[in-house]
Structure formats: structure tokens, C-alpha cells
Design a protein around this motif. Structure first.
Motif, PDB file in Angstrom:
ATOM      1  N   GLU A   1       0.858  -1.277   0.018  1.00  0.00           N
ATOM      2  CA  GLU A   1       0.072   0.013  -0.112  1.00  0.00           C
ATOM      3  C   GLU A   1       0.809   1.286  -0.125  1.00  0.00           C
ATOM      4  OE1 GLU A   1      -2.993   0.323  -0.292  1.00  0.00           O
ATOM      5  OE2 GLU A   1      -3.835  -1.646  -0.066  1.00  0.00           O
ATOM      6  N   CYS A   2       2.358   1.297   0.311  1.00  0.00           N
ATOM      7  CA  CYS A   2       2.858   2.493   0.270  1.00  0.00           C
ATOM      8  C   CYS A   2       2.999   3.113  -0.870  1.00  0.00           C
ATOM      9  CB  CYS A   2       4.186   1.975   1.132  1.00  0.00           C
ATOM     10  SG  CYS A   2       4.026   1.586   2.832  1.00  0.00           S
ATOM     11  N   PRO A   3       3.604   2.263  -2.051  1.00  0.00           N
ATOM     12  CA  PRO A   3       3.700   3.051  -3.201  1.00  0.00           C
ATOM     13  C   PRO A   3       2.529   3.839  -3.814  1.00  0.00           C
ATOM     14  CG  PRO A   3       4.777   0.832  -3.211  1.00  0.00           C
ATOM     15  CD  PRO A   3       3.954   1.062  -2.011  1.00  0.00           C
ATOM     16  N   PRO A   4       1.252   3.460  -3.818  1.00  0.00           N
ATOM     17  CA  PRO A   4       0.322   4.034  -4.366  1.00  0.00           C
ATOM     18  C   PRO A   4      -0.068   5.404  -3.369  1.00  0.00           C
ATOM     19  CG  PRO A   4      -0.557   1.957  -3.589  1.00  0.00           C
ATOM     20  CD  PRO A   4       0.899   1.862  -3.450  1.00  0.00           C
ATOM     21  N   THR A   5      -0.071   5.117  -2.087  1.00  0.00           N
ATOM     22  CA  THR A   5      -0.494   6.042  -1.150  1.00  0.00           C
ATOM     23  C   THR A   5       0.581   7.297  -1.064  1.00  0.00           C
ATOM     24  OG1 THR A   5      -1.657   4.349  -0.056  1.00  0.00           O
ATOM     25  CG2 THR A   5      -1.347   6.327   1.294  1.00  0.00           C
ATOM     26  N   TYR A   6       1.883   6.843  -0.817  1.00  0.00           N
ATOM     27  CA  TYR A   6       2.825   7.931  -0.517  1.00  0.00           C
ATOM     28  C   TYR A   6       3.886   8.091  -1.652  1.00  0.00           C
ATOM     29  CZ  TYR A   6       0.972   7.224   3.977  1.00  0.00           C
ATOM     30  OH  TYR A   6      -0.001   7.207   5.184  1.00  0.00           O
ATOM     31  N   GLY A   7       3.594   7.434  -2.837  1.00  0.00           N
ATOM     32  CA  GLY A   7       4.735   7.505  -4.012  1.00  0.00           C
ATOM     33  C   GLY A   7       5.883   7.106  -3.806  1.00  0.00           C
ATOM     34  N   THR A   8       6.116   6.223  -2.942  1.00  0.00           N
ATOM     35  CA  THR A   8       7.437   5.386  -2.783  1.00  0.00           C
ATOM     36  C   THR A   8       7.996   4.454  -3.505  1.00  0.00           C
ATOM     37  OG1 THR A   8       6.489   3.750  -1.277  1.00  0.00           O
ATOM     38  CG2 THR A   8       7.289   5.753  -0.077  1.00  0.00           C
ATOM     39  N   ASP A   9       9.296   4.140  -3.597  1.00  0.00           N
ATOM     40  CA  ASP A   9       9.735   3.176  -4.569  1.00  0.00           C
ATOM     41  C   ASP A   9       9.218   1.710  -3.935  1.00  0.00           C
ATOM     42  OD1 ASP A   9      11.657   0.936  -5.240  1.00  0.00           O
ATOM     43  OD2 ASP A   9      12.798   2.641  -6.382  1.00  0.00           O
ATOM     44  N   PRO A  10       8.790   0.797  -4.723  1.00  0.00           N
ATOM     45  CA  PRO A  10       8.236  -0.432  -4.357  1.00  0.00           C
ATOM     46  C   PRO A  10       9.287  -1.282  -3.487  1.00  0.00           C
ATOM     47  CG  PRO A  10       7.746  -0.202  -6.452  1.00  0.00           C
ATOM     48  CD  PRO A  10       8.799   1.149  -6.367  1.00  0.00           C
ATOM     49  N   ASN A  11      10.527  -0.962  -3.628  1.00  0.00           N
ATOM     50  CA  ASN A  11      11.759  -1.703  -3.035  1.00  0.00           C
ATOM     51  C   ASN A  11      12.005  -0.840  -1.595  1.00  0.00           C
ATOM     52  OD1 ASN A  11      12.512  -3.399  -5.043  1.00  0.00           O
ATOM     53  ND2 ASN A  11      13.179  -1.933  -6.128  1.00  0.00           N
ATOM     54  N   LEU A  12      11.334   0.152  -1.290  1.00  0.00           N
ATOM     55  CA  LEU A  12      11.566   0.856  -0.034  1.00  0.00           C
ATOM     56  C   LEU A  12      10.721   0.172   1.149  1.00  0.00           C
ATOM     57  CD1 LEU A  12      12.837   3.503   1.146  1.00  0.00           C
ATOM     58  CD2 LEU A  12      10.427   4.519   1.059  1.00  0.00           C
ATOM     59  N   VAL A  13       9.618  -0.235   1.186  1.00  0.00           N
ATOM     60  CA  VAL A  13       8.953  -1.031   2.066  1.00  0.00           C
ATOM     61  C   VAL A  13       8.695  -2.258   1.473  1.00  0.00           C
ATOM     62  CG1 VAL A  13       6.915  -1.104   3.640  1.00  0.00           C
ATOM     63  CG2 VAL A  13       7.864   1.130   2.988  1.00  0.00           C
ATOM     64  N   VAL A  14       9.278  -3.495   1.795  1.00  0.00           N
ATOM     65  CA  VAL A  14       9.338  -4.723   1.206  1.00  0.00           C
ATOM     66  C   VAL A  14       8.424  -5.803   2.181  1.00  0.00           C
ATOM     67  CG1 VAL A  14      10.524  -6.718   0.437  1.00  0.00           C
ATOM     68  CG2 VAL A  14      11.266  -4.250   0.031  1.00  0.00           C
ATOM     69  N   GLY A  15       7.477  -6.384   1.767  1.00  0.00           N
ATOM     70  CA  GLY A  15       7.058  -7.682   2.408  1.00  0.00           C
ATOM     71  C   GLY A  15       7.512  -9.004   1.948  1.00  0.00           C
ATOM     72  N   VAL A  16       7.954 -10.051   2.896  1.00  0.00           N
ATOM     73  CA  VAL A  16       8.401 -10.935   2.589  1.00  0.00           C
ATOM     74  C   VAL A  16       7.493 -12.275   3.292  1.00  0.00           C
ATOM     75  CG1 VAL A  16      10.357 -12.478   2.517  1.00  0.00           C
ATOM     76  CG2 VAL A  16      10.835 -10.134   2.300  1.00  0.00           C
ATOM     77  N   ILE A  17       6.959 -12.994   2.689  1.00  0.00           N
ATOM     78  CA  ILE A  17       6.188 -14.231   3.135  1.00  0.00           C
ATOM     79  C   ILE A  17       6.674 -15.633   2.893  1.00  0.00           C
ATOM     80  CG2 ILE A  17       4.637 -14.288   1.248  1.00  0.00           C
ATOM     81  CD1 ILE A  17       2.393 -15.045   3.095  1.00  0.00           C
ATOM     82  N   ALA A  18       6.861 -16.377   4.087  1.00  0.00           N
ATOM     83  CA  ALA A  18       7.184 -17.627   3.803  1.00  0.00           C
ATOM     84  C   ALA A  18       6.348 -18.687   2.609  1.00  0.00           C
ATOM     85  CB  ALA A  18       7.293 -18.587   4.970  1.00  0.00           C
ATOM     86  N   GLY A  19       7.025 -18.930   1.683  1.00  0.00           N
ATOM     87  CA  GLY A  19       6.207 -19.681   0.666  1.00  0.00           C
ATOM     88  C   GLY A  19       6.407 -18.761  -0.713  1.00  0.00           C
ATOM     89  N   GLY A  20       6.769 -17.581  -0.496  1.00  0.00           N
ATOM     90  CA  GLY A  20       6.533 -16.689  -1.723  1.00  0.00           C
ATOM     91  C   GLY A  20       5.138 -16.232  -2.088  1.00  0.00           C
TER      92      GLY A  20
ATOM     93  N   GLN B   1      -2.181 -16.731  -1.403  1.00  0.00           N
ATOM     94  CA  GLN B   1      -3.503 -17.090  -1.387  1.00  0.00           C
ATOM     95  C   GLN B   1      -3.490 -18.553  -0.851  1.00  0.00           C
ATOM     96  OE1 GLN B   1      -5.698 -15.985  -4.917  1.00  0.00           O
ATOM     97  NE2 GLN B   1      -3.825 -15.029  -5.747  1.00  0.00           N
ATOM     98  N   HIS B   2      -2.622 -19.288  -0.902  1.00  0.00           N
ATOM     99  CA  HIS B   2      -2.487 -20.555  -0.463  1.00  0.00           C
ATOM    100  C   HIS B   2      -1.803 -20.791   0.821  1.00  0.00           C
ATOM    101  CE1 HIS B   2      -3.048 -20.186  -4.796  1.00  0.00           C
ATOM    102  NE2 HIS B   2      -3.991 -21.233  -4.708  1.00  0.00           N
ATOM    103  N   ALA B   3      -2.461 -22.011   1.854  1.00  0.00           N
ATOM    104  CA  ALA B   3      -1.757 -22.327   3.096  1.00  0.00           C
ATOM    105  C   ALA B   3      -0.344 -23.194   2.635  1.00  0.00           C
ATOM    106  CB  ALA B   3      -2.463 -22.877   3.880  1.00  0.00           C
ATOM    107  N   ILE B   4       0.548 -22.720   3.107  1.00  0.00           N
ATOM    108  CA  ILE B   4       1.931 -23.369   2.815  1.00  0.00           C
ATOM    109  C   ILE B   4       2.550 -23.474   4.312  1.00  0.00           C
ATOM    110  CG2 ILE B   4       4.235 -23.753   1.666  1.00  0.00           C
ATOM    111  CD1 ILE B   4       3.263 -22.182  -0.270  1.00  0.00           C
ATOM    112  N   GLU B   5       1.666 -23.953   5.156  1.00  0.00           N
ATOM    113  CA  GLU B   5       1.980 -24.110   6.615  1.00  0.00           C
ATOM    114  C   GLU B   5       3.337 -24.515   7.032  1.00  0.00           C
ATOM    115  OE1 GLU B   5       0.116 -22.434   8.287  1.00  0.00           O
ATOM    116  OE2 GLU B   5      -1.735 -22.456   6.999  1.00  0.00           O
ATOM    117  N   GLY B   6       3.956 -25.413   6.407  1.00  0.00           N
ATOM    118  CA  GLY B   6       5.006 -26.001   6.332  1.00  0.00           C
ATOM    119  C   GLY B   6       6.462 -25.279   6.561  1.00  0.00           C
ATOM    120  N   ALA B   7       6.157 -24.172   5.628  1.00  0.00           N
ATOM    121  CA  ALA B   7       7.255 -23.130   5.329  1.00  0.00           C
ATOM    122  C   ALA B   7       7.683 -22.131   6.650  1.00  0.00           C
ATOM    123  CB  ALA B   7       6.709 -22.039   4.348  1.00  0.00           C
ATOM    124  N   GLU B   8       6.734 -22.180   7.629  1.00  0.00           N
ATOM    125  CA  GLU B   8       6.853 -21.520   8.719  1.00  0.00           C
ATOM    126  C   GLU B   8       8.088 -22.124   9.585  1.00  0.00           C
ATOM    127  OE1 GLU B   8       4.143 -22.143  12.239  1.00  0.00           O
ATOM    128  OE2 GLU B   8       2.925 -21.288  10.690  1.00  0.00           O
TER     129      GLU B   8
END
Length: 301
Positions: free
Chosen positions: A83-102, A107-114
Motif C-alpha cells: 500500500e505504500c507506493p500508491p499512497t505515498y509515492g514510494t519506490d516499491p523497494n523501500l518497504v518490502v513484504g516477505v512471506i514464507a512460501g513466496g 492465497q494458499h496455505a503453505i504451513e510447513g514453510a514457517e
């Protein structure tokens, strides 16, 4: 591993007979539980503030804010970052979200990745982590191996680590440079931490990203002056912001926005100070994009 010691895994005495209630009564139980979530954050406002200050320093030194987590916690981090780039005009690489399993895990449960600590480490390695970055690990239990692996690696690179958890005295809390324990207690449905714990996490992440953007100069008064006018709604929002901030007419706002090629902040500076379009951008650059500071310094000349 004894999950019964975790507050988020205990049974909620208020919902032991929830499966016998009417639909309305079920909804009332959920609502009653949710009402107390915000108050659980009150004890850790100073810790959240400390994280925000570290994030602003990171931004000013070309560092990043990196959220990392698994399951619901990871999805919330990715959501906040996206939500940061559209709201605050930031570079997409400034605030990064990383989730286990990519991305698939969004959209899918990959519970073992945790449970994979090495995966948490390798996911951060791919980001070329440095001492300039801030890593916020998110997990309701506070014991997720994926997050712990990521945090341990972050420490070897000199990055500041923060832990957003919903359990007391957790391994993540003890490992973090700054810990944010939001103790939301037992869930309406035992162990379903996408509920109260997830709501608390979302509220805290809102505070971290919004607080950082405000302190970094991405907000003028309470207006999102770096909004990106990429669709019809956002173009109109940008014009409305310009009108609110400068007192210009809609026609003047539209003209200035066009002259500034969609740069809402520069359009405001142009209208408030009366400078030429190119001068507005120069003045903002000289003040690192901080609109209020730029206007104040310019008008004091």
C-alpha cells in the motif's frame, strides 16, 4: 513444543458454547472480543514509536523497512508494504513484504514453510540486507522458526530487528532489538490467530508505515501529498488535495497538476508560492521533498 503455554492457543472461556449459539449471537461474541484489541496495543506505543524513528533514519540513509512473516502474519506484512507506493509515492523497494512460501503463499496455505529457519535466512539474503535496513518480524506465537532464522541472519548483517508478537516472553521478543508484544489473549475460535492477533498486527503495521511516512515528510497537514494519480479516482483525489492545501480553484489545481506531470506535492508548492513549475521541483529537492519545510523556508526569504 507446548502450545498450551501460548496465550493465543488457550481456550477462550467466553466462547466455549459458541457452536450452540444463534448466528447473531456468534457475531456478537466475535464483536465483543474485537472491541478489546486496540487497548492491547496501548502498553507498547513507545516501542512502536521507537521502531518508527529507526525506520525514518533508515529511509534517510537509503535503507529499507522489511516485513517478514509466515501465514497470516506474512500476508499482513505484504499487504502493508504494497500500500505504500500508491499512497505515498514510494519506490516499491523501500518497504518490502516477505512471506514464507513466496507469492503463492498469499492465497494458499503453505504451513510447513514457517518451520524452515533456513528459508527465512535465505529469503533475506536475496534482498542484499545491510546495516541500513530495519527488519520487522511478525508472528502471533513469537516462536516461528522462519522468523527466528530471518532475525538471526539480520543481526549478522547489522540490520535493526523488531518483533511484532502476541505472546509474552517469546523467543522472537528476546532476540529482537525492539520488541512489540501485543497480548491479545485467547481467540474466539481456539488458535485462530488470524482473528484478534491478526487485527492487532494490522493496527500496529498501520502505525509503523503511516508514522514513518508522516515523519519522513510524505504527509502535509493530514494530506497524502505524494499520492500517485494513476487512475480517475486518484486524479480527482490529487486535485482535491491540492485545493485543500493551496486554496486554489479546481481549474487552477488541474492546471498545476498537469504542469507538474502528476506531482501533487510540487503542484501545491507552485500554487502556494507562485513560483514557476520547474522552480517548485528544485525547491522541494533542496528540502528532501518535505513540503511544509520547503514552503516555510521559501516564504521566509
Amino acid at each position: 513444543m507446548d502450545l498450551t503455554k501460548l496465550a493465543t492457543e488457550r481456550r477462550n472461556p467466553d466462547t466455549l458454547t459458541i457452536d450452540e449459539l444463534t448466528t447473531l449471537e456468534v457475531i456478537q461474541k466475535i464483536h465483543e472480543a474485537d472491541l478489546g484489541v486496540a487497548s492491547c496495543i496501548t502498553p507498547v506505543l513507545k516501542e512502536i514509536s521507537s521502531v518508527v524513528e529507526k525506520v525514518v533514519t533508515a529511509f534517510e540513509n537509503h535503507g529499507r523497512l522489511i516485513y517478514i512473516g509466515a501465514g497470516t502474519s506474512g500476508r499482513l506484512g505484504v499487504l502493508d508494504a504494497s500500500e505504500c507506493p500508491p499512497t505515498y509515492g514510494t519506490d516499491p523497494n523501500l518497504v518490502v513484504g516477505v512471506i514464507a512460501g513466496g507469492e503463492y503463499a498469499l492465497q494458499h496455505a503453505i504451513e510447513g514453510a514457517e518451520d524452515d529457519a533456513e528459508l527465512g535466512q535465505s529469503n533475506l539474503k536475496t534482498l542484499n540486507l545491510s546495516e541500513k535496513d530495519v527488519v520487522v518480524a511478525i508472528a502471533a506465537s513469537g516462536r516461528t522458526p522462519y522468523c527466528l532464522g530471518a532475525m538471526k541472519y539480520a543481526k549478522t548483517k547489522g540490520a535493526l530487528t523488531a518483533a511484532l508478537v502476541c505472546s509474552s516472553d517469546s523467543p522472537m521478543e528476546k532476540l529482537a532489538d525492539i520488541s512489540i508484544p501485543v497480548i491479545t489473549g485467547p481467540e474466539v475460535v481456539t488458535g485462530s490467530t488470524r482473528m484478534k492477533a491478526g487485527t492487532a498486527q494490522k493496527l500496529v503495521l498501520n502505525m509503523i508505515s503511516t508514522g514513518s511516512m508522516v515523519r519522513w515528510g510524505k504527509v502535509y497537514s493530514n494530506l497524502m501529498v505524494d499520492v500517485q494519480p494513476t487512475n480517475e479516482k486518484l486524479v480527482q483525489r490529487a486535485k482535491n488535495i491540492i485545493i485543500e492545501a493551496s486554496g486554489a480553484t479546481e481549474e487552477e489545481a488541474e492546471s498545476a497538476l498537469q504542469e507538474q506531470e502528476g506531482n501533487t506535492k510540487a503542484a501545491i508548492f507552485q500554487l502556494v508560492t507562485g513560483v514557476a513549475p520547474h522552480e517548485a521541483k528544485l525547491q522541494l529537492d533542496q528540502h528532501n521533498g518535505k513540503l511544509k519545510e520547503a514552503i516555510r523556508k521559501f516564504t521566509q526569504k
